[in-house]
Design a protein around this motif. Structure first.
Motif, PDB file in Angstrom:
ATOM      1  N   UNK A 132       0.807   6.764  -6.700  1.00  0.00           N
ATOM      2  CA  UNK A 132      -0.318   7.686  -6.927  1.00  0.00           C
ATOM      3  C   UNK A 132       0.132   9.123  -6.709  1.00  0.00           C
TER       4      UNK A 132
ATOM      5  N   UNK B 236     -13.606   9.101  -9.076  1.00  0.00           N
ATOM      6  CA  UNK B 236     -12.819   9.411  -7.890  1.00  0.00           C
ATOM      7  C   UNK B 236     -13.588  10.280  -6.911  1.00  0.00           C
TER       8      UNK B 236
ATOM      9  N   UNK C  22      -5.536   0.713  -1.007  1.00  0.00           N
ATOM     10  CA  UNK C  22      -5.326   1.304  -2.332  1.00  0.00           C
ATOM     11  C   UNK C  22      -6.540   2.124  -2.764  1.00  0.00           C
ATOM     12  N   UNK C  23      -7.728   1.567  -2.573  1.00  0.00           N
ATOM     13  CA  UNK C  23      -8.961   2.274  -2.935  1.00  0.00           C
ATOM     14  C   UNK C  23      -9.041   3.618  -2.219  1.00  0.00           C
ATOM     15  N   UNK C  24      -8.781   3.566  -0.931  1.00  0.00           N
ATOM     16  CA  UNK C  24      -8.894   4.779  -0.141  1.00  0.00           C
ATOM     17  C   UNK C  24      -7.857   5.807  -0.564  1.00  0.00           C
ATOM     18  N   UNK C  25      -6.696   5.371  -0.967  1.00  0.00           N
ATOM     19  CA  UNK C  25      -5.665   6.317  -1.358  1.00  0.00           C
ATOM     20  C   UNK C  25      -5.699   6.709  -2.830  1.00  0.00           C
ATOM     21  N   UNK C  26      -6.697   6.221  -3.549  1.00  0.00           N
ATOM     22  CA  UNK C  26      -6.856   6.629  -4.947  1.00  0.00           C
ATOM     23  C   UNK C  26      -6.968   8.152  -5.065  1.00  0.00           C
ATOM     24  N   UNK C  27      -7.510   8.767  -4.017  1.00  0.00           N
ATOM     25  CA  UNK C  27      -7.683  10.216  -4.109  1.00  0.00           C
ATOM     26  C   UNK C  27      -6.347  10.937  -4.262  1.00  0.00           C
ATOM     27  N   UNK C  28      -5.253  10.259  -3.883  1.00  0.00           N
ATOM     28  CA  UNK C  28      -3.925  10.851  -4.049  1.00  0.00           C
ATOM     29  C   UNK C  28      -3.626  11.113  -5.522  1.00  0.00           C
ATOM     30  N   UNK C  29      -4.231  10.302  -6.380  1.00  0.00           N
ATOM     31  CA  UNK C  29      -4.090  10.509  -7.826  1.00  0.00           C
ATOM     32  C   UNK C  29      -4.713  11.857  -8.209  1.00  0.00           C
TER      33      UNK C  29
ATOM     34  N   UNK D 224       0.834  -1.208   0.000  1.00  0.00           N
ATOM     35  CA  UNK D 224       0.000   0.000   0.000  1.00  0.00           C
ATOM     36  C   UNK D 224       0.865   1.253   0.000  1.00  0.00           C
TER      37      UNK D 224
ATOM     38  N   UNK E 278       2.310  10.269  -9.543  1.00  0.00           N
ATOM     39  CA  UNK E 278       1.794  10.110 -10.904  1.00  0.00           C
ATOM     40  C   UNK E 278       1.883  11.353 -11.759  1.00  0.00           C
TER      41      UNK E 278
ATOM     42  N   UNK F 147       2.236   1.706  -3.623  1.00  0.00           N
ATOM     43  CA  UNK F 147       1.171   2.149  -4.526  1.00  0.00           C
ATOM     44  C   UNK F 147       0.778   3.595  -4.217  1.00  0.00           C
TER      45      UNK F 147
ATOM     46  N   UNK G 206     -15.459   8.088  -4.458  1.00  0.00           N
ATOM     47  CA  UNK G 206     -14.742   7.093  -3.651  1.00  0.00           C
ATOM     48  C   UNK G 206     -14.840   7.453  -2.176  1.00  0.00           C
TER      49      UNK G 206
ATOM     50  N   UNK H  62     -16.534   4.863   0.352  1.00  0.00           N
ATOM     51  CA  UNK H  62     -15.702   4.016   1.193  1.00  0.00           C
ATOM     52  C   UNK H  62     -15.883   4.368   2.670  1.00  0.00           C
TER      53      UNK H  62
END
Lengths: 110, 227
Positions: free
Chosen positions: A24, A46, B76-83, A17, A27, A20, A49, A53
């Motif tokens: 992110x 996004x 990973x899902x939760x940190x997608x917002x970092x994108x 994690x 990126x 990854x 999310x 979540x």
């Protein structure tokens, strides 16, 4: 108390994690001259999310007590009060503090 | 505005958020050890993942004996917002060298992002990189300090207090402001509802299923309500 995992597994979980997450974070910093933006569909996804979540995490936690749904329980009481406090104060620390107090208090009563 | 002034301004403007970050980091560290992580693992979580939300969710799942895959996917899902944050803020920092971009990107967390983007868009500073760095470094130091305090003094806290419940409360505190329009509320309701219904699924898949349905509900709702 110990986790259900071996120590190595825990390290792997956290490291995956972490890597990854760094990817992110990096990126769009790695797109030099091209000011590319996230495609609109991805941005739309996004956007939801966070509410999805967070709700998926919270709702079962406040409704379930030991395996079955319970509508009269200290967590739900604390959760509802916390929601109102969050709405009013928009302050993380106050919300959590008040919620914990209600949690402890209603545990004594319910 | 000089570089040093901008750096200080970044840190100073973040002070209200820092006051919240510290206790959260403390609680997360105590929870991590409670749940069974070693202090070193807890520290690695705090430094490596370095986002309260993901840390909290993952610890919650470890406690619930979820499978490793679910825990990783949740993080990973939760940190997608970092994108999203990266896409939004990188253009403002495009004069950084490649070597500088790595630490700058690493320091990005919700509060640093929110403050920086607001300041940049309001043209509140001439030295964007310095400002961002001030906010970023201040947050990092406070967060790790909180983690260390939690690790050192966690034993002192009586276990009957069930401090772990602070984590769902934190989620609530973060959820409420995000429910700011109808599609978001729809996403939350759908996700929460499905997560409860799917709570019996193995490997804590209920979380993933609930989240996915919630996102779909949000995206659909957006089209529906703005049509």
């Amino acid at each position: 108390m110990s986790t259900a995992f071996t120590s190595e597994t825990v390290w792997v979980i956290v490291t995956v994690v972490a890597v990854v997450s760094l990817a992110f974070r990096l990126s769009f910093f790695l797109l030099f001259e091209r000011r590319e933006e996230i495609p609109p569909w991805a941005e739309r996804v996004l956007r939801y999310v966070a509410p999805a979540v967070l709700a998926a995490l919270v709702v079962p936690k406040v409704l379930y007590v030991g395996g079955s749904v319970s509508l009269v329980n200290p967590r739900l009481a604390a959760g509802l009060v916390a929601a109102v406090v969050a709405w009013r104060t928009e302050n993380l620390a106050i919300t959590v503090a008040v919620g914990m107090v209600v949690f402890w208090g209603s545990r004594a009563v319910l | 505005m000089s570089v040093r002034r901008a750096f200080a301004a970044g840190a100073r403007d973040l002070v209200p958020a820092l006051l919240s970050l510290f206790p959260i980091a403390v609680i997360l560290a105590i929870t991590a050890v409670d749940v069974g992580l070693s202090p070193l693992q807890a520290l690695w979580m705090s430094v490596g993942i370095y986002t309260g939300l993901a840390q909290a969710a993952m610890l919650s799942l470890v406690d619930a004996r979820a499978s490793a895959v679910v825990i990783v996917v949740a993080g990973v899902l939760i940190n997608l917002r970092l994108l999203l944050y990266s896409a939004s803020i990188a253009p403002y920092l495009d004069r950084l060298s490649l070597a500088e971009r790595v630490p700058f990107a690493y320091l990005n967390i919700d509060t640093v992002y929110a403050l920086s983007i607001a300041t940049f868009e309001a043209d509140g500073t001439d030295e964007k990189a310095a400002y961002y760095l001030g906010a970023g470094v201040a947050s990092w130091v406070v967060w790790q300090a909180g983690t260390l305090v939690g690790l050192f003094f966690g034993d002192v806290v009586p276990s009957g207090l069930d401090l772990q419940f602070a984590i769902p409360l934190l989620f609530i505190a973060l959820l409420v402001p995000v429910l700011k329009d109808r599609p978001s509320v729809g996403a939350g309701v759908a996700a929460g509802g499905v997560a409860v219904l799917a709570a019996g699924l193995p490997f804590n898949l209920g979380l993933i299923v609930g989240t996915t349905v919630g996102i779909a509900a949000g995206v659909t709702g957006e089209r529906w309500w703005s049509a």
